[in-house]
Design an enzyme around this catalytic site. Structure first.
Site, PDB file in Angstrom:
ATOM      1  N   ASP A  87       0.846  -1.189   0.000  1.00  0.00           N
ATOM      2  CA  ASP A  87       0.000   0.000   0.000  1.00  0.00           C
ATOM      3  C   ASP A  87       0.883   1.241   0.000  1.00  0.00           C
ATOM      4  O   ASP A  87       2.114   1.139   0.080  1.00  0.00           O
ATOM      5  CB  ASP A  87      -0.908  -0.018   1.233  1.00  0.00           C
ATOM      6  CG  ASP A  87      -2.214   0.736   1.028  1.00  0.00           C
ATOM      7  OD1 ASP A  87      -2.295   1.554   0.083  1.00  0.00           O
ATOM      8  OD2 ASP A  87      -3.159   0.518   1.817  1.00  0.00           O
ATOM      9  N   GLU A 109      -8.082  -0.825   4.167  1.00  0.00           N
ATOM     10  CA  GLU A 109      -6.617  -0.878   4.087  1.00  0.00           C
ATOM     11  C   GLU A 109      -6.025  -1.465   5.361  1.00  0.00           C
ATOM     12  O   GLU A 109      -5.103  -2.284   5.316  1.00  0.00           O
ATOM     13  CB  GLU A 109      -6.066   0.531   3.844  1.00  0.00           C
ATOM     14  CG  GLU A 109      -6.345   1.070   2.453  1.00  0.00           C
ATOM     15  CD  GLU A 109      -5.996   2.536   2.305  1.00  0.00           C
ATOM     16  OE1 GLU A 109      -5.978   3.018   1.164  1.00  0.00           O
ATOM     17  OE2 GLU A 109      -5.749   3.210   3.325  1.00  0.00           O
TER      18      GLU A 109
END
Length: 233
Positions: A87, A109
């Protein structure tokens, strides 16, 4: 559209990270511009090497991109452990504490990072800051009791605004919640304390601070990549 001055840096980071992908892996795909380049790099490797991989994405945008590029995707309700999550971040301080969620996908996330055996954050050099907060702090809040939640935040000194979409309406997350962007305070020298305080408020789903065991790769305009590890468990 304004050209991203760090696009080539992000591409280089993505290609380097794609070298970590091995047959049989389940990947966690983050959100944002750097994650987008990683998805493209993984798709190219998957196609060139006929790589047996699967992935789960943290946002509809990342899911759609991965699907369009031929990356096999798993049911986002059924995964248990991820081999590698990659990420980006909006800000990272010297202790590798960070702010994420600029794209509005912080809840998902964080689940991907939590579920992953290896957690890698890719960031260009502009994301490195001395103190977190200049970017702003996004938090995901429940629609139910929205005004009460915001009033509680303001009473505690966390001033901000509900995020709007490009059409002028409220931005809605993939989980059907709102994003409240805190602009005051704009410095967080002790983010752990703010994180605990914010999560005690009922109706706050998730907070944009990430304080976890992660690897961070910084990409620089001169072509170098600096690799760091938090050392946290």
């Amino acid at each position: 559209m304004k050209k991203d001055p760090y696009l080539e840096v992000k591409k280089q980071l993505a290609l380097e990270a794609a070298n970590l992908v091995e047959p049989g892996m389940l990947l966690g795909l983050g959100s944002g511009s750097t994650s987008r380049e990683f998805i493209k790099a993984v798709a190219h490797k998957h196609k060139q090497e006929n790589l047996d991989i699967r992935a789960v994405a943290s946002s509809k945008e990342s899911h759609s991109l991965a699907k369009s590029l031929g990356i096999p995707l798993v049911d986002d309700e059924e995964f248990t452990e991820i081999d590698l999550a990659v990420d980006g971040a909006d800000e990272i301080d010297p202790q590798l504490r960070m702010i994420k969620g600029g794209g509005g996908a912080i809840f998902r996330e964080k689940i991907l990072l939590q579920s992953s055996r290896r957690r890698l954050i890719l960031a260009d050099e502009s994301k490195h800051v001395q103190v977190l907060g200049k970017f702003g702090l996004p938090i995901e809040i429940s629609p139910f009791g929205r005004s009460s939640i915001i009033a509680t935040l303001k009473n505690l000194g966390y001033l901000g605004n509900l995020r709007k979409n490009s059409h002028g309406g409220f931005f809605i997350t993939n989980n059907r919640n709102y994003i409240y962007d805190i602009h005051t305070p704009n410095v967080y020298p002790h983010p752990e304390e703010d994180l605990l305080k914010l999560l005690q408020i009922h109706g706050i789903i998730e907070v944009g601070f990430v304080i976890a065991s992660v690897e961070v790769w910084f990409g620089y305009a001169n072509g170098q990549i600096g690799k760091k590890n938090t050392g946290r468990v």
